[in-house]
Scaffold this motif. Structure first.
Motif, PDB file in Angstrom:
ATOM      1  N   GLN A   1     -19.511  19.240  26.182  1.00 46.72           N
ATOM      2  CA  GLN A   1     -18.558  18.254  25.665  1.00 46.72           C
ATOM      3  C   GLN A   1     -19.234  16.897  25.458  1.00 46.72           C
ATOM      4  N   GLU A   2     -20.070  16.477  26.397  1.00 50.64           N
ATOM      5  CA  GLU A   2     -20.785  15.207  26.231  1.00 50.64           C
ATOM      6  C   GLU A   2     -21.691  15.263  25.008  1.00 50.64           C
ATOM      7  N   LEU A   3     -22.385  16.388  24.810  1.00 50.66           N
ATOM      8  CA  LEU A   3     -23.273  16.517  23.656  1.00 50.66           C
ATOM      9  C   LEU A   3     -22.482  16.460  22.351  1.00 50.66           C
ATOM     10  N   ALA A   4     -21.287  17.032  22.344  1.00 50.18           N
ATOM     11  CA  ALA A   4     -20.435  16.951  21.154  1.00 50.18           C
ATOM     12  C   ALA A   4     -20.073  15.492  20.862  1.00 50.18           C
ATOM     13  N   THR A   5     -19.753  14.733  21.895  1.00 54.64           N
ATOM     14  CA  THR A   5     -19.426  13.314  21.723  1.00 54.64           C
ATOM     15  C   THR A   5     -20.648  12.537  21.249  1.00 54.64           C
ATOM     16  N   VAL A   6     -21.809  12.806  21.847  1.00 52.47           N
ATOM     17  CA  VAL A   6     -23.053  12.137  21.443  1.00 52.47           C
ATOM     18  C   VAL A   6     -23.346  12.424  19.973  1.00 52.47           C
ATOM     19  N   THR A   7     -23.114  13.646  19.530  1.00 54.27           N
ATOM     20  CA  THR A   7     -23.385  14.020  18.138  1.00 54.27           C
ATOM     21  C   THR A   7     -22.483  13.250  17.184  1.00 54.27           C
ATOM     22  N   VAL A   8     -21.181  13.205  17.478  1.00 59.43           N
ATOM     23  CA  VAL A   8     -20.245  12.462  16.630  1.00 59.43           C
ATOM     24  C   VAL A   8     -20.611  10.983  16.622  1.00 59.43           C
TER      25      VAL A   8
ATOM     26  N   GLU B   1     -30.361  15.790  20.415  1.00 63.41           N
ATOM     27  CA  GLU B   1     -31.308  16.522  21.245  1.00 63.41           C
ATOM     28  C   GLU B   1     -32.368  15.589  21.817  1.00 63.41           C
ATOM     29  N   TYR B   2     -32.782  14.591  21.025  1.00 66.42           N
ATOM     30  CA  TYR B   2     -33.751  13.592  21.482  1.00 66.42           C
ATOM     31  C   TYR B   2     -33.174  12.804  22.668  1.00 66.42           C
ATOM     32  N   VAL B   3     -31.941  12.321  22.531  1.00 61.53           N
ATOM     33  CA  VAL B   3     -31.308  11.547  23.599  1.00 61.53           C
ATOM     34  C   VAL B   3     -31.152  12.419  24.845  1.00 61.53           C
ATOM     35  N   ASP B   4     -30.723  13.663  24.639  1.00 63.48           N
ATOM     36  CA  ASP B   4     -30.568  14.601  25.746  1.00 63.48           C
ATOM     37  C   ASP B   4     -31.897  14.805  26.464  1.00 63.48           C
ATOM     38  N   TYR B   5     -32.951  15.040  25.703  1.00 61.91           N
ATOM     39  CA  TYR B   5     -34.272  15.269  26.292  1.00 61.91           C
ATOM     40  C   TYR B   5     -34.783  14.018  27.016  1.00 61.91           C
ATOM     41  N   MET B   6     -34.645  12.852  26.391  1.00 58.09           N
ATOM     42  CA  MET B   6     -35.151  11.619  26.995  1.00 58.09           C
ATOM     43  C   MET B   6     -34.450  11.320  28.325  1.00 58.09           C
ATOM     44  N   LEU B   7     -33.155  11.513  28.370  1.00 60.38           N
ATOM     45  CA  LEU B   7     -32.432  11.264  29.616  1.00 60.38           C
ATOM     46  C   LEU B   7     -32.821  12.279  30.678  1.00 60.38           C
ATOM     47  N   HIS B   8     -32.979  13.525  30.295  1.00 61.03           N
ATOM     48  CA  HIS B   8     -33.375  14.563  31.247  1.00 61.03           C
ATOM     49  C   HIS B   8     -34.798  14.323  31.739  1.00 61.03           C
TER      50      HIS B   8
ATOM     51  N   ASP C   1     -29.366   1.703  20.447  1.00 58.57           N
ATOM     52  CA  ASP C   1     -30.822   1.568  20.524  1.00 58.57           C
ATOM     53  C   ASP C   1     -31.497   2.937  20.634  1.00 58.57           C
ATOM     54  N   MET C   2     -30.922   3.827  21.447  1.00 59.40           N
ATOM     55  CA  MET C   2     -31.503   5.169  21.601  1.00 59.40           C
ATOM     56  C   MET C   2     -31.407   5.954  20.296  1.00 59.40           C
ATOM     57  N   VAL C   3     -30.288   5.817  19.603  1.00 60.18           N
ATOM     58  CA  VAL C   3     -30.118   6.514  18.323  1.00 60.18           C
ATOM     59  C   VAL C   3     -31.140   6.003  17.310  1.00 60.18           C
ATOM     60  N   ALA C   4     -31.306   4.704  17.234  1.00 61.78           N
ATOM     61  CA  ALA C   4     -32.287   4.142  16.294  1.00 61.78           C
ATOM     62  C   ALA C   4     -33.699   4.604  16.638  1.00 61.78           C
ATOM     63  N   SER C   5     -34.049   4.596  17.916  1.00 54.75           N
ATOM     64  CA  SER C   5     -35.382   5.053  18.336  1.00 54.75           C
ATOM     65  C   SER C   5     -35.595   6.510  17.958  1.00 54.75           C
ATOM     66  N   GLY C   6     -34.597   7.340  18.235  1.00 53.92           N
ATOM     67  CA  GLY C   6     -34.719   8.757  17.914  1.00 53.92           C
ATOM     68  C   GLY C   6     -34.783   9.008  16.425  1.00 53.92           C
TER      69      GLY C   6
END
Length: 195
Positions: free
Chosen positions: A49-56, A78-85, A152-157
């Motif tokens: 559910q969080e990934l769905a929200t991040v995608t939108v 996927e970039y944001v998910d990976y970076m946080l993990h 900022d994370m979206v722009a970086s990715g």
């Protein structure tokens, strides 16, 4: 192979050419570490559910246009998910989860449904209220802080992805067989010359 593993291989490549001892005999190059994990079938950090929200949300920050694809098409969620993990930064992880929870709570307060379930106009209205920190209502400070970091994370990715580099029309990684100097119109714009 992920970006980090590719960079590690590139960093070790020069060592292969230097792996010759004083006698001229080849010395084995240092072993290349095996990947730390197998590719995941799903999110590493986010819940589905969080990934769905991040995608939108990422696609609202950088939507597709006539020049390039959207943030999700560039792999930003996927970039944001990976970076946080991969970072293991518990504070950043908590702030991201808290921000996503805030966004859903705010959407439910205003519209009676989670952020991903409301209309695009309703999503945009929430973001309009938190996108400009200087104009935002102080009661929305948690959302403002979250969205500033998220953007900022979206722009970086995005701009480190192939799609983003192509969107920038970056030409620095191409061979220039003959350099004739800076184009005259660029020199004129800068007010300089070769004289």
């Amino acid at each position: 192979m992920n970006r980090r593993e590719a960079l590690a291989l590139l960093a070790l490549a020069p060592l292969g050419t230097l792996a010759v001892g004083r006698t001229g005999a080849a010395v084995p190059a240092p072993p290349i570490a095996a990947p730390r994990r197998a590719p995941a079938a799903g999110p590493l950090f986010f819940t589905p559910q969080e990934l769905a929200t991040v995608t939108v949300l990422a696609d609202l920050v950088i939507p597709a246009d006539e020049r390039s694809g959207s943030a999700s098409q560039a792999g930003v969620p996927e970039y944001v998910d990976y970076m946080l993990h991969d970072s293991g930064d518990e504070r950043a992880q908590t702030e991201m989860r808290g921000g996503l929870a805030w966004l859903d709570a705010e959407s439910r307060r205003r519209h009676g449904a989670a952020f991903t379930a409301v209309t695009g106009a309703q999503q945009a209205a929430i973001l309009d209220d938190i996108a400009w920190p200087d104009k935002a209502d102080p009661r929305l400070s948690q959302g403002v802080a979250f969205f500033s970091r998220f953007r900022d994370m979206v722009a970086s990715g995005f701009w480190s992805s192939r799609t983003g580099v192509e969107d920038l029309r970056y030409r620095g990684n191409t061979v220039v067989p003959v350099w004739t100097g800076c184009p005259p119109e660029a020199l004129a714009k800068l007010g300089v010359s070769y004289d």
